[in-house]
Every structure is written in structure tokens, then in C-alpha cells.
Design a protein around this motif. Structure first.
Motif, PDB file in Angstrom:
ATOM      1  N   ARG A 135       3.649 -11.258  48.231  1.00  0.00           N
ATOM      2  CA  ARG A 135       3.105 -12.155  49.250  1.00  0.00           C
ATOM      3  C   ARG A 135       1.816 -11.580  49.849  1.00  0.00           C
ATOM      4  O   ARG A 135       0.848 -12.323  50.101  1.00  0.00           O
TER       5      ARG A 135
ATOM      6  N   SER B 133       4.026 -19.372  45.658  1.00  0.00           N
ATOM      7  CA  SER B 133       4.996 -18.905  46.646  1.00  0.00           C
ATOM      8  C   SER B 133       5.934 -17.913  45.970  1.00  0.00           C
ATOM      9  O   SER B 133       6.124 -17.950  44.751  1.00  0.00           O
ATOM     10  N   PHE B 134       6.514 -17.021  46.768  1.00  0.00           N
ATOM     11  CA  PHE B 134       7.439 -16.018  46.253  1.00  0.00           C
ATOM     12  C   PHE B 134       8.761 -16.118  46.996  1.00  0.00           C
ATOM     13  O   PHE B 134       8.798 -16.251  48.224  1.00  0.00           O
TER      14      PHE B 134
ATOM     15  N   ALA C  37      -0.967 -12.109  47.373  1.00  0.00           N
ATOM     16  CA  ALA C  37      -1.426 -13.499  47.366  1.00  0.00           C
ATOM     17  C   ALA C  37      -2.365 -13.753  48.544  1.00  0.00           C
ATOM     18  O   ALA C  37      -3.386 -14.442  48.405  1.00  0.00           O
ATOM     19  N   LYS C  38      -2.030 -13.173  49.682  1.00  0.00           N
ATOM     20  CA  LYS C  38      -2.845 -13.380  50.887  1.00  0.00           C
ATOM     21  C   LYS C  38      -4.230 -12.759  50.745  1.00  0.00           C
ATOM     22  O   LYS C  38      -5.242 -13.396  51.073  1.00  0.00           O
TER      23      LYS C  38
ATOM     24  N   THR D 211       5.546 -20.410  41.212  1.00  0.00           N
ATOM     25  CA  THR D 211       6.655 -19.864  41.998  1.00  0.00           C
ATOM     26  C   THR D 211       7.139 -18.580  41.342  1.00  0.00           C
ATOM     27  O   THR D 211       7.418 -18.562  40.135  1.00  0.00           O
TER      28      THR D 211
END
Length: 480
Positions: free
Chosen positions: A370, A382-383, A373-374, A357
Motif C-alpha cells: 500500500r 488495492s491490496f 502504491a501511494k 487487486t
């Protein structure tokens, strides 16, 4: 009291013992013909530890003196001839007269001195690790900002870096820490701006157009981003016409001008960038790959200045964590997710996988994290957009929440604020990894945590060769 000396007075003789964080030699006056300055502490630009120098008193402060170096009487064995024609006038580097192994030793000593000064650790404690230097400490900057001003001689523009201790500009045509494509672009833009009579911004009159150049280098992708920071739109047409020529300029170096922008900065003051960007050409981002993780970097992304050495830093953070299956990691002040992504990538094959996190208050940084990460197809993280301290306090106040196994903090130079330290102390987290860019505030914060957390390892890392800055990774574990 030590009085200011006249030019014809005999010189002060100084024994240099150390370097301070400004790269100045720190010494003691061992011979003053007047006797007034004998034994006083002084700072001397250009002097190195172990040297004896003669100098002239430049300024007297309450508890120390500032001395101008006149002659090195007994040089250090570590002194070298500078390889830069702009040193020491340019403010970018402070240590080009010191060989690199000695520079690393100075930085390692600085960390040891500060962390042992308050009795937190012994100076020779085994928790101190040898500093990790850079294999090739040249042309390492992935982000560079170049101020622009008019040439007082009337022959076009000056583009470079500020002189040490002043707001005067050194016109850089070459540099050993800037990336090669960035330098090539600076030199070409200088020529084109002079040809097309593009004016430089004058901060006194608030007239003129070009204020700064921001250039980002993606070393792994070989992509370049350039941002023209302007005071007005008078040069828009000229700047647009330069882009094909700029692409040709860096093509022989193996780099592509992937992204071009204008930033409209039409207010007075020292702020460099505004929030007003105009996309000119190419993609809106460039990419950098570190340890197999791809980062998409936008014009205002906060990202590691030295991407190659960032790989070393990230490896050390992961190594210190000794990740176990199913552990939960919290990355406070996560920014664009630089460290969070490394954790998620390192732990994605564990069974069960790592849960990561990241928390940061800057909206754009969280959006970038985000997106990163994708594109890396990392689903185990998660952010959260929130104030890191407030979020952790609220999380810990909920008795139903399980403590994180590891908390990583990477605060700005000012270190952690008192509230953040209090929340960490009460967190119950078994391990904290503190990534610091300022050993002084690191020492302060470790002392304030010391009754709850013990120090397991201290790893200095040289992220900015030829400067006085040093990064440190500290592993702490909860006492008892």
C-alpha cells in the motif's frame, strides 16, 4: 549389488548425460572392473554433460550412486576454468565451471524436460520460448545474508557463505554475484569487529554477539541497508561507532549507507531474523526503481533478489497479459506488490484504466504494498490482507461478483496447494499467468489444471546466474 570400493580398486568410468537441480552431473557407469555397478545411475559433483570421467564410489543409495570425481577423461567443450577462487567449496554458485550460454541451455532443457515428462507438452512444442539470460551476470544480488563465526585459527571473525553441503563457513573477501558495496562492507566490518574484539555467535554454546549480516542494495537509487543480527547487546556501542567508517567505505563506489539497523535474535536455532528490530541511523527504508516503478524496501520486505533481471521478468508478465482497457487483474500471493504495481503502472493510461487487486496474508507485506502504491501515485489498485485461496473462494462463491479477466499467481517453491488449484479451476477466469521458481512443482500444478486451462506460452528466465535455479512465466487460457 554394487559394493563400496577400496582406495586401491580401479576407478569407475562414468558417461555424464545431464545436470540435476543440485548442479551434479548425472551419468551412467559404463565401466566398472568389478561389474557390480555397471549401468547404474550416479551423481557426480563437478562433472558436466557430455563428459567421461573416472571416479570413486562415495556413497550407495537404493536407486543410485554418488561418485567422487577423480579425473575428467573427456571434457565438455562448454567447460571453463572457474573465475572464483572459492568455487566449488562455497555453496552460493554451482556452475562457475560451465560457460554461461551452456548454463542457459541446461536450464531451458530442464524446464522442457519437466513440462513434457507427463505428456503435458511435446518436448519440441512451439509454446516453449528461448530462455532469457542476463546481459551482465555479475554482482546482481540485491539482498545478501552473510553468516558470521569465529576463526578457528583465533585471528578474528569469518564472514561469508556456507560450504556446499555443510555448515562450515567460507570466509569471502570477494564474490562475483554479491553486490560490490555489500562485499566492501563485509570486508570492513570483519576488520572493525576484529579490532574491537566483537565476538561471533557460537550456536553450540549460545554465547557471542554477531550472528549474521543482512545487506540490501538498491542498484537504481545507489542506497544500501545494513542489518546487524546480534545475540546480545554487548557490541551496540562498537557497531554504532562503525557507521561513519562504513559510510566512507562505500562512498567511493558511488553508494550511500542509507539505512542501518540491529536485529535482536537471542533464541537458539537456524532462524536468521527475529521480529525485533532497532533502527540505528538514516532512513528506515531504501528504494529500488524497476521499469519506472519505485519500491520502498524495509529490512524484512520480501523483494526480488535480482532487481535488474526482475525488470525482464516483469516485462514478460505484462507482455503475456496483453492488457486491454478496463480489464480486472488479480495478483494472488502479491507480497509487497511487486507485480501488482507493474500492472497498475502499465495500465494506468488505458481508458478505462486497468483495475488491479493484490491479495496476501502477510500484514507487513500488505502494508509495504500500500505504501508503494501511494508513493507511485497509483490509484487503480488495492491490496487486501487475507489468505489468497480463501479470499478467492469466497469471492467466487458470491454470484454477484464478476470473474477477473486475468489471475497472476506467484507461489513459493512448493507451488500451489490443492485447495488453491481447485479454486482456480472453478474461477471462470479466462487467463492465468503462473510465475514459478520451481519447474518441478510448476509441472505438477499445470498438469492438475490441464483439463480446464491450456498452455499458450512457457518463458524461462534466468534470475540467478551461476546457480541451478530458473524462473518460468507460463500463460494459460481457459479451454473452450
Amino acid at each position: 549389488m554394487c559394493a563400496n570400493k577400496k582406495a586401491n580398486d580401479d576407478s569407475l568410468i562414468v558417461a555424464i548425460r545431464d545436470l540435476n537441480t543440485h548442479g551434479q552431473g548425472v551419468g551412467v557407469i559404463e565401466n566398472d572392473p568389478s561389474g557390480d555397478c555397471q549401468g547404474m545411475i550416479c551423481f557426480v559433483d563437478g562433472a558436466l554433460p557430455g563428459e567421461r570421467i573416472s571416479g570413486t564410489l562415495r556413497e550407495r543409495k537404493r536407486n543410485y550412486l554418488i561418485v567422487t570425481l577423480d579425473q575428467v577423461l573427456e571434457p565438455s567443450l562448454d567447460r571453463i576454468d572457474s573465475d572464483c577462487r572459492y568455487f566449488p567449496e562455497c555453496g552460493s554458485c554451482r556452475l562457475r565451471h560451465l560457460n554461461y550460454p551452456a548454463e542457459l541451455a541446461v536450464k531451458e532443457k530442464h524446464v522442457r524436460d519437466l513440462l513434457s515428462r507427463n505428456g503435458l507438452l511435446g518436448h519440441d512444442s512451439p509454446v516453449f520460448k528461448q530462455i532469457m539470460g542476463m546481459k551482465d551476470p555479475l554482482h546482481y544480488r540485491g539482498k545478501s545474508i552473510f553468516p558470521v563465526t569465529s576463526d578457528p585459527a583465533g585471528s578474528g571473525l569469518l564472514i561469508g557463505q556456507y560450504r556446499y553441503g555443510s555448515h562450515d563457513l567460507v570466509d569471502l573477501h570477494d564474490c562475483h554475484i554479491q553486490s560490490r558495496p555489500a562485499l566492501a562492507l563485509v570486508n570492513r566490518i570483519r576488520e572493525l569487529a576484529s579490532r574491537d574484539q566483537v565476538t561471533a555467535y557460537d550456536e553450540r554454546t549460545h554465547d557471542g554477539t554477531l550472528r549474521h549480516l543482512l545487506i540490501r542494495t538498491g542498484f537504481s537509487s545507489q542506497e544500501i541497508m545494513v542489518v546487524f543480527v546480534v545475540n546480545d547487546r554487548q557490541a551496540d556501542e562498537a557497531i554504532t561507532s562503525w557507521l561513519p567508517l562504513l559510510k566512507d567505505t562505500i562512498k567511493p563506489l558511488g553508494f550511500a549507507l542509507q539505512s542501518s539497523w540491529i536485529n535482536d535474535m537471542d533464541t537458539r536455532g537456524n532462524r536468521i531474523l527475529s521480529s525485533k528490530y532497532r533502527h540505528l541511523d538514516g532512513s528506515q527504508t531504501i528504494e529500488e526503481i524497476i521499469n519506472g516503478v519505485t519500491y520502498r524496501i524495509s529490512p524484512d520486505s520480501f523483494f526480488q533478489v535480482n532487481p535488474r533481471q526482475a525488470a525482464v521478468l516483469f516485462d514478460e508478465v505484462i507482455r503475456a497479459a496483453e492488457l486491454q482497457p478496463g480489464e480486472r487483474v488479480l495478483d494472488l500471493y502479491s507480497g509487497v506488490g511487486a507485480i501488482s504495481l507493474q500492472f497498475a503502472s502499465a495500465g494506468k493510461e488505458l481508458v478505462p484504466p486497468l483495475e488491479v487487486t493484490g491479495v496476501d496474508r502477510v500484514k507487513q507485506a500488505v502494508m509495504d504494498a500500500r505504501a508503494n502504491a501511494k508513493i507511485n501515485e497509483l490509484v487503480n489498485l488495492s491490496f487486501i490482507e487475507a489468505d489468497a485461496t480463501e479470499w478467492l473462494k469466497d469471492y467466487e462463491d458470491n454470484a454477484e461478483n464478476q470473474p477477473f479477466d486475468i489471475i497472476v499467481v506467484d507461489p513459493p517453491r512448493k507451488g500451489l496447494d490443492p485447495k488453491a488449484l481447485d479454486v482456480l479451476r472453478e474461477s471462470g477466469t479466462p487467463e492465468i499467468i503462473y510465475v514459478s521458481c520451481n519447474p518441478a512443482t510448476l509441472a505438477r500444478d499445470l498438469a492438475l489444471l490441464s483439463d480446464v486451462y491450456g498452455i499458450e506460452s512457457v518463458q524461462p528466465i534466468d534470475m540467478f546466474p551461476r546457480t541451478t535455479h530458473v524462473e518460468t512465466v507460463v500463460l494459460m487460457s481457459r479451454n473452450g
